[in-house]
Scaffold this motif. Sequence first.
Motif, PDB file in Angstrom:
ATOM      1  N   UNK A  51       0.818  -1.216   0.000  1.00  0.00           N
ATOM      2  CA  UNK A  51       0.000   0.000   0.000  1.00  0.00           C
ATOM      3  C   UNK A  51       0.851   1.265   0.000  1.00  0.00           C
ATOM      4  N   UNK A  52       1.855   1.333   0.864  1.00  0.00           N
ATOM      5  CA  UNK A  52       2.658   2.554   0.961  1.00  0.00           C
ATOM      6  C   UNK A  52       3.365   2.890  -0.355  1.00  0.00           C
ATOM      7  N   UNK A  53       4.008   1.916  -1.028  1.00  0.00           N
ATOM      8  CA  UNK A  53       4.649   2.249  -2.309  1.00  0.00           C
ATOM      9  C   UNK A  53       3.645   2.680  -3.392  1.00  0.00           C
ATOM     10  N   UNK A  54       2.462   2.101  -3.387  1.00  0.00           N
ATOM     11  CA  UNK A  54       1.484   2.411  -4.430  1.00  0.00           C
ATOM     12  C   UNK A  54       0.656   3.660  -4.134  1.00  0.00           C
ATOM     13  N   UNK A  55       0.300   3.863  -2.882  1.00  0.00           N
ATOM     14  CA  UNK A  55      -0.625   4.942  -2.532  1.00  0.00           C
ATOM     15  C   UNK A  55      -0.106   5.876  -1.453  1.00  0.00           C
ATOM     16  N   UNK A  56       1.172   5.846  -1.195  1.00  0.00           N
ATOM     17  CA  UNK A  56       1.746   6.698  -0.156  1.00  0.00           C
ATOM     18  C   UNK A  56       1.455   8.170  -0.374  1.00  0.00           C
ATOM     19  N   UNK A  57       1.440   8.608  -1.636  1.00  0.00           N
ATOM     20  CA  UNK A  57       1.162  10.010  -1.940  1.00  0.00           C
ATOM     21  C   UNK A  57      -0.225  10.415  -1.445  1.00  0.00           C
ATOM     22  N   UNK A  58      -1.199   9.529  -1.583  1.00  0.00           N
ATOM     23  CA  UNK A  58      -2.561   9.839  -1.130  1.00  0.00           C
ATOM     24  C   UNK A  58      -2.625   9.866   0.393  1.00  0.00           C
ATOM     25  N   UNK A  59      -1.947   8.937   1.043  1.00  0.00           N
ATOM     26  CA  UNK A  59      -1.927   8.928   2.499  1.00  0.00           C
ATOM     27  C   UNK A  59      -1.222  10.162   3.056  1.00  0.00           C
ATOM     28  N   UNK A  60      -0.178  10.624   2.376  1.00  0.00           N
ATOM     29  CA  UNK A  60       0.500  11.848   2.830  1.00  0.00           C
ATOM     30  C   UNK A  60      -0.458  13.035   2.737  1.00  0.00           C
ATOM     31  N   UNK A  61      -1.252  13.094   1.664  1.00  0.00           N
ATOM     32  CA  UNK A  61      -2.205  14.194   1.528  1.00  0.00           C
ATOM     33  C   UNK A  61      -3.325  14.059   2.555  1.00  0.00           C
ATOM     34  N   UNK A  62      -3.736  12.839   2.872  1.00  0.00           N
ATOM     35  CA  UNK A  62      -4.742  12.650   3.921  1.00  0.00           C
ATOM     36  C   UNK A  62      -4.200  13.079   5.285  1.00  0.00           C
ATOM     37  N   UNK A  63      -2.917  12.832   5.534  1.00  0.00           N
ATOM     38  CA  UNK A  63      -2.317  13.277   6.798  1.00  0.00           C
ATOM     39  C   UNK A  63      -2.333  14.797   6.871  1.00  0.00           C
ATOM     40  N   UNK A  64      -2.043  15.442   5.756  1.00  0.00           N
ATOM     41  CA  UNK A  64      -2.106  16.909   5.708  1.00  0.00           C
ATOM     42  C   UNK A  64      -3.535  17.377   5.962  1.00  0.00           C
ATOM     43  N   UNK A  65      -4.508  16.688   5.354  1.00  0.00           N
ATOM     44  CA  UNK A  65      -5.919  17.014   5.564  1.00  0.00           C
ATOM     45  C   UNK A  65      -6.288  16.873   7.042  1.00  0.00           C
ATOM     46  N   UNK A  66      -5.823  15.830   7.681  1.00  0.00           N
ATOM     47  CA  UNK A  66      -6.118  15.601   9.091  1.00  0.00           C
ATOM     48  C   UNK A  66      -5.597  16.760   9.939  1.00  0.00           C
ATOM     49  N   UNK A  67      -4.386  17.209   9.662  1.00  0.00           N
ATOM     50  CA  UNK A  67      -3.819  18.345  10.393  1.00  0.00           C
ATOM     51  C   UNK A  67      -4.629  19.615  10.159  1.00  0.00           C
ATOM     52  N   UNK A  68      -5.066  19.842   8.928  1.00  0.00           N
ATOM     53  CA  UNK A  68      -5.872  21.023   8.617  1.00  0.00           C
ATOM     54  C   UNK A  68      -7.231  20.960   9.316  1.00  0.00           C
ATOM     55  N   UNK A  69      -7.828  19.771   9.364  1.00  0.00           N
ATOM     56  CA  UNK A  69      -9.119  19.626  10.038  1.00  0.00           C
ATOM     57  C   UNK A  69      -8.975  19.933  11.527  1.00  0.00           C
ATOM     58  N   UNK A  70      -7.873  19.494  12.122  1.00  0.00           N
ATOM     59  CA  UNK A  70      -7.660  19.742  13.550  1.00  0.00           C
ATOM     60  C   UNK A  70      -7.592  21.235  13.847  1.00  0.00           C
ATOM     61  N   UNK A  71      -7.188  22.036  12.865  1.00  0.00           N
ATOM     62  CA  UNK A  71      -7.086  23.484  13.045  1.00  0.00           C
ATOM     63  C   UNK A  71      -8.377  24.216  12.681  1.00  0.00           C
ATOM     64  N   UNK A  72      -9.324  23.519  12.085  1.00  0.00           N
ATOM     65  CA  UNK A  72     -10.551  24.180  11.629  1.00  0.00           C
ATOM     66  C   UNK A  72     -11.533  24.366  12.782  1.00  0.00           C
ATOM     67  N   UNK A  73     -12.548  25.158  12.535  1.00  0.00           N
ATOM     68  CA  UNK A  73     -13.591  25.404  13.528  1.00  0.00           C
ATOM     69  C   UNK A  73     -14.789  24.491  13.342  1.00  0.00           C
ATOM     70  N   UNK A  74     -14.654  23.500  12.489  1.00  0.00           N
ATOM     71  CA  UNK A  74     -15.779  22.600  12.237  1.00  0.00           C
ATOM     72  C   UNK A  74     -15.813  21.465  13.255  1.00  0.00           C
ATOM     73  N   UNK A  75     -16.975  20.878  13.406  1.00  0.00           N
ATOM     74  CA  UNK A  75     -17.130  19.649  14.194  1.00  0.00           C
ATOM     75  C   UNK A  75     -16.943  18.487  13.218  1.00  0.00           C
TER      76      UNK A  75
END
Length: 152
Positions: A69-93
């Motif tokens: 999975x990591x060699x094939x889709x690591x780029x997507x998981x890295x972007x999801x990790x970035x998304x997770x960090x951005x969500x933690x900073x947002x004011x949304x529930x």
Amino acid sequence: MRGSDAVVSTLGFVGRSKETKIYSEGVLNVARAMEQLGPRRLVVLAASQGIDPHPDFPWYASIMMKLLVKPMFGFAYRDMAKMTNLMAQSNTDWTLVGVPMLTNGTGRGHYRSSIGKPLHHAFRISRADVAKYLLSVIGDEATFRKWTEVAW
């Protein structure tokens, strides 16, 4: 979004990409629009957390993630990790919903889920059952600002 109580995002990449920003930039744009238009509740579809396996993951899942999975889709998981960090900073529930391989079959009408921890032996689930779960967590305050997982 105006007049809505919640937003459900199922954004994701298609094809054989080698890079994506659909998760981080796409969901960030959704969150920005929400802040302007009113809804506070955001439910976001993502992949299971398996790319960086939890210490109590089974050994074979860790090996599969590392070698396949990591060699094939690591780029997507890295972007999801970035998304997770951005969500933690947002004011949304927000709630991030991790899913394993999606199938096109009919829903079984039942599934397993977890909040804030990996879901073991989570290999697949139908899109129909994921849709049912996404709707079920909209009002579930136990999932607010948390990562959940769902699978058969």
